[in-house]
Design an enzyme around this catalytic site. Structure first.
Site, mmCIF file in Angstrom:
data_model
loop_
_atom_site.group_PDB
_atom_site.id
_atom_site.type_symbol
_atom_site.label_atom_id
_atom_site.label_comp_id
_atom_site.label_asym_id
_atom_site.label_seq_id
_atom_site.Cartn_x
_atom_site.Cartn_y
_atom_site.Cartn_z
ATOM 1 N N LYS A 14 -27.012 -18.696 13.158
ATOM 2 C CA LYS A 14 -27.100 -18.700 14.625
ATOM 3 C C LYS A 14 -26.432 -17.471 15.222
ATOM 4 O O LYS A 14 -26.995 -16.791 16.069
ATOM 5 C CB LYS A 14 -26.420 -19.946 15.231
ATOM 6 N N ARG A 87 -23.259 -29.190 20.925
ATOM 7 C CA ARG A 87 -23.043 -29.589 19.530
ATOM 8 C C ARG A 87 -23.122 -31.099 19.378
ATOM 9 O O ARG A 87 -23.194 -31.596 18.260
ATOM 10 C CB ARG A 87 -21.617 -29.238 19.160
ATOM 11 N N ARG A 126 -18.427 -15.113 4.383
ATOM 12 C CA ARG A 126 -18.608 -14.444 5.675
ATOM 13 C C ARG A 126 -17.334 -13.683 6.052
ATOM 14 O O ARG A 126 -16.222 -14.167 5.862
ATOM 15 C CB ARG A 126 -18.912 -15.499 6.755
ATOM 16 N N ARG A 161 -12.536 -15.792 8.921
ATOM 17 C CA ARG A 161 -12.209 -16.842 9.904
ATOM 18 C C ARG A 161 -11.396 -17.961 9.260
ATOM 19 O O ARG A 161 -11.662 -18.351 8.129
ATOM 20 C CB ARG A 161 -13.502 -17.436 10.481
ATOM 21 N N ARG A 172 -16.368 -29.311 8.559
ATOM 22 C CA ARG A 172 -17.363 -28.930 9.569
ATOM 23 C C ARG A 172 -18.700 -29.596 9.257
ATOM 24 O O ARG A 172 -19.421 -30.024 10.157
ATOM 25 C CB ARG A 172 -17.508 -27.404 9.634
#
Ligand code: AMP
Length: 217
Positions: A14, A87, A126, A161, A172
């Site tokens: 996203k 969300r 990431r 992160r 998550r």
């Protein structure tokens, strides 16, 4: 003014797609994750309250997130692309009410779906640019920076992160699996809902999105 929405699991692309699309289509990118991380790094009242929750991969409460989003929407005049919001079904319903009261149209709702096994590797590998106004996104496997730890675009250090660890990613996904189906069902019935197969190279998905945004939502 119109708002477009990207939905899908953590790591589905996203953020990467949103960053490319907003340049191409002159949209305003609103990522609730970015706004909340900025609040955490600045140590604001909201940032202090949500820091531990975010690092553990839990969702921030609906009232806080809706408050941030509605305040931002009131300041904007151009078309907006949401990434990471709404969300939950409750956020989607509150947004819908807000949009109709404000006379703002709902544009496309793009649902990027991807196999769960792919997501963890994407997320733990990431790296993101620490300069918030750049925010470029890398992946150590598939899109490594030219110089290790340094952003190709602006030269700032890259960071990992706090919630891109295996443990936080799993929380998550638990949150995602609890909240996503009702959210998806809410939008699936709408004429501007579009499903996008996410198990493909990012450039191919991007081309599809550019094409889609050439249509009138
Ligand atoms: P993201 O950058 O979209 O992956 O979001 C990172 C984290 O920010 C999430 O795991 C949540 O803790 C928080 N967050 C971002 N957007 C929302 C939202 N719409 N509702 C609740 N929490 C959110």
């Amino acid at each position: 003014m119109k708002v477009h929405i990207l939905i899908g699991p953590p790591g589905c692309g996203k953020g990467t797609q949103a960053k490319r699309l907003v340049e191409k289509r002159s949209l305003i990118h609103l990522s609730t994750g970015d706004i909340l991380r900025d609040a955490v790094s600045k140590g604001t009242e909201i940032g202090l309250r949500v820091k531990a929750l975010m690092a553990s991969g839990m969702l921030v409460d609906d009232n806080t997130v809706n408050g941030i989003v509605f305040a931002r929407l009131q300041d904007e005049t151009g078309d907006v692309l949401f990434d990471g919001y709404p969300r939950t079904l409750s956020q989607a319903e509150s947004l819908q009410t807000f949009l109709s009261v404000q006379g703002i149209a709902l544009g496309f709702v793009v649902d990027i779906e991807i196999r769960e096994q792919e997501l963890e590797a994407r997320v733990v590998n990431r790296r993101v640019c620490s300069n918030n106004s750049c925010g470029a996104i890398y992946n150590l496997n598939s899109k490594a920076p030219r110089v290790e730890g340094v952003c190709d675009l602006c030269g700032s250090p890259l960071k990992h992160r706090a919630d891109d660890t295996t443990e936080a990613f799993r929380s998550r996904m638990v949150e995602f699996n609890k909240t996503f189906k009702p959210l998806q069902a809410f939008y699936q019935g709408m004429p501007n809902y579009r499903f996008v197969e996410g198990n493909r190279p990012p450039d191919e998905i991007y081309d599809q999105l550019v094409h889609l945004f050439q249509e009138q939502a």
